[in-house]
Motif scaffolding. Structure first.
Motif, mmCIF file in Angstrom:
data_model
loop_
_atom_site.group_PDB
_atom_site.id
_atom_site.type_symbol
_atom_site.label_atom_id
_atom_site.label_comp_id
_atom_site.label_asym_id
_atom_site.label_seq_id
_atom_site.Cartn_x
_atom_site.Cartn_y
_atom_site.Cartn_z
ATOM 1 N N LYS A 44 59.254 80.223 29.501
ATOM 2 C CA LYS A 44 59.704 79.443 30.650
ATOM 3 C C LYS A 44 60.924 78.616 30.305
ATOM 4 O O LYS A 44 61.012 78.032 29.224
ATOM 5 N N ARG A 45 61.881 78.561 31.238
ATOM 6 C CA ARG A 45 63.114 77.786 31.043
ATOM 7 C C ARG A 45 62.998 76.417 31.705
ATOM 8 O O ARG A 45 62.397 76.292 32.769
ATOM 9 N N PRO A 46 63.581 75.390 31.093
ATOM 10 C CA PRO A 46 63.596 74.069 31.744
ATOM 11 C C PRO A 46 64.533 74.075 32.951
ATOM 12 O O PRO A 46 65.544 74.779 32.970
ATOM 13 N N GLU A 47 64.182 73.292 33.947
ATOM 14 C CA GLU A 47 64.980 73.217 35.171
ATOM 15 C C GLU A 47 65.062 71.781 35.656
ATOM 16 O O GLU A 47 64.237 70.940 35.316
ATOM 17 N N GLY A 48 66.066 71.519 36.487
ATOM 18 C CA GLY A 48 66.199 70.238 37.177
ATOM 19 C C GLY A 48 66.192 69.045 36.257
ATOM 20 O O GLY A 48 67.011 68.935 35.329
ATOM 21 N N ASP A 53 67.215 64.803 31.603
ATOM 22 C CA ASP A 53 66.686 63.701 30.797
ATOM 23 C C ASP A 53 66.203 64.213 29.448
ATOM 24 O O ASP A 53 65.391 65.147 29.397
ATOM 25 N N PRO A 54 66.687 63.639 28.347
ATOM 26 C CA PRO A 54 66.268 64.115 27.009
ATOM 27 C C PRO A 54 64.759 64.025 26.787
ATOM 28 O O PRO A 54 64.160 64.928 26.208
ATOM 29 N N ARG A 55 64.147 62.958 27.262
ATOM 30 C CA ARG A 55 62.711 62.806 27.062
ATOM 31 C C ARG A 55 61.941 63.850 27.866
ATOM 32 O O ARG A 55 60.962 64.432 27.374
ATOM 33 N N ALA A 56 62.390 64.096 29.092
ATOM 34 C CA ALA A 56 61.734 65.108 29.921
ATOM 35 C C ALA A 56 61.865 66.490 29.289
ATOM 36 O O ALA A 56 60.930 67.300 29.332
ATOM 37 N N LEU A 57 63.029 66.745 28.692
ATOM 38 C CA LEU A 57 63.237 68.032 28.033
ATOM 39 C C LEU A 57 62.329 68.173 26.816
ATOM 40 O O LEU A 57 61.738 69.240 26.584
ATOM 41 N N GLU A 59 59.448 66.688 26.384
ATOM 42 C CA GLU A 59 58.083 66.871 26.872
ATOM 43 C C GLU A 59 57.859 68.304 27.361
ATOM 44 O O GLU A 59 56.781 68.884 27.154
ATOM 45 N N PHE A 60 58.879 68.858 28.009
ATOM 46 C CA PHE A 60 58.779 70.243 28.475
ATOM 47 C C PHE A 60 58.612 71.202 27.290
ATOM 48 O O PHE A 60 57.748 72.092 27.316
ATOM 49 N N LEU A 61 59.441 71.026 26.276
ATOM 50 C CA LEU A 61 59.365 71.908 25.111
ATOM 51 C C LEU A 61 58.023 71.777 24.407
ATOM 52 O O LEU A 61 57.480 72.771 23.893
ATOM 53 N N TRP A 62 57.470 70.575 24.385
ATOM 54 C CA TRP A 62 56.162 70.387 23.757
ATOM 55 C C TRP A 62 55.066 71.077 24.557
ATOM 56 O O TRP A 62 54.160 71.678 23.983
ATOM 57 N N ARG A 63 55.163 71.012 25.892
ATOM 58 C CA ARG A 63 54.172 71.690 26.731
ATOM 59 C C ARG A 63 54.215 73.203 26.548
ATOM 60 O O ARG A 63 53.196 73.883 26.660
ATOM 61 N N GLU A 64 55.393 73.711 26.262
ATOM 62 C CA GLU A 64 55.575 75.159 26.131
ATOM 63 C C GLU A 64 55.486 75.632 24.681
ATOM 64 O O GLU A 64 55.885 76.761 24.373
#
Length: 224
Positions: A44-48, A53-57, A59-64
């Motif tokens: 899955k690719r990050p979006e929006g 936001d670096p922190r959101a990115l 968190e996304f990478l950690w979830r994936e």
């Protein structure tokens, strides 16, 4: 003018070039390369806001993270199959029909690997997802072992190549297949059993040697 009669073709060998060792090696290289490339498509690719936001990115990478673990694991499984097959093709002069046909299941399961990888990467806690990946890997390495068995028994090897070396490699593939098959069953009982997959290289080395010792002992006990 006298002409020497042509030698009859060897029984069980293909007379055309479509199933020659170099062509089979090139085709296998292509299938495995495509399969390795397809592994990354299902991540899955990050979006929006995840990109803004670096922190959101993070968190996304950690979830994936499971998707990345699955990708790395499947990539090295396919790479190990390619590496061993590359060495095998270098040792074969001509393929017989059975050895050529034995490549079909190997390539079939190799092409299928990206699907169970994606499923496991998105649901690592799902027992069926773990079982699906393990069963697919078991089928991949099991078909590799069968293909090598045909190769050392029936293919025409290059001068100086010891068939026993190919048989030992087949034993190693069979041992890895057993490890994945066992984890496919244990996935329904033991959580996080998939960590055992990282012991596959150890299974190839130790299990391959034990299986070869057992097979050698059986051959020695057979009557002449």
């Amino acid at each position: 003018m006298n002409s020497e009669p042509e030698a009859p073709p060897l029984k069980g060998l293909n007379s055309d070039d479509d199933s020659s060792a170099p062509r089979m090696g090139a085709f296998t290289d292509a299938v495995l390369a495509i399969a390795c490339t397809l592994l990354v498509i299902e991540i899955k690719r990050p979006e929006g806001e995840e990109l803004a936001d670096p922190r959101a990115l993070a968190e996304f990478l950690w979830r994936e993270k499971a998707s990345f673990v699955a990708f790395v694991l499947a990539f090295f499984l396919l790479w190990s199959v390619w590496r061993r097959h590359h060495h095998l093709i270098d040792e074969i002069d001509r393929l017989d029909r059975a050895s050529a046909a034995a490549h079909a299941p190997l390539l079939l399961f190799a092409a299928f690997v990206p699907f169970p990888t994606a499923v496991f990467g998105h649901a690592p806690d799902n027992e069926f997802a773990v079982c699906l990946f393990a069963a697919s890997a078991a089928a991949l390495f099991g078909s590799e072992a069968v293909m090598k068995e045909f190769a050392w028994r029936r293919a025409v090897l290059r001068p100086g190549v010891d068939p026993r070396r190919i048989r030992i490699s087949a034993n190693a593939s069979a041992s890895v297949s057993v490890v994945f098959a066992v984890t496919a069953v244990l996935a329904w009982i033991v959580p996080w059993i998939w960590w055992a997959w990282f012991l596959a290289p150890l299974a190839a080395t130790a299990g391959g040697r034990l299986l070869e010792r057992a097979r050698s002992g059986t051959h020695e006990r057979l009557p002449a």
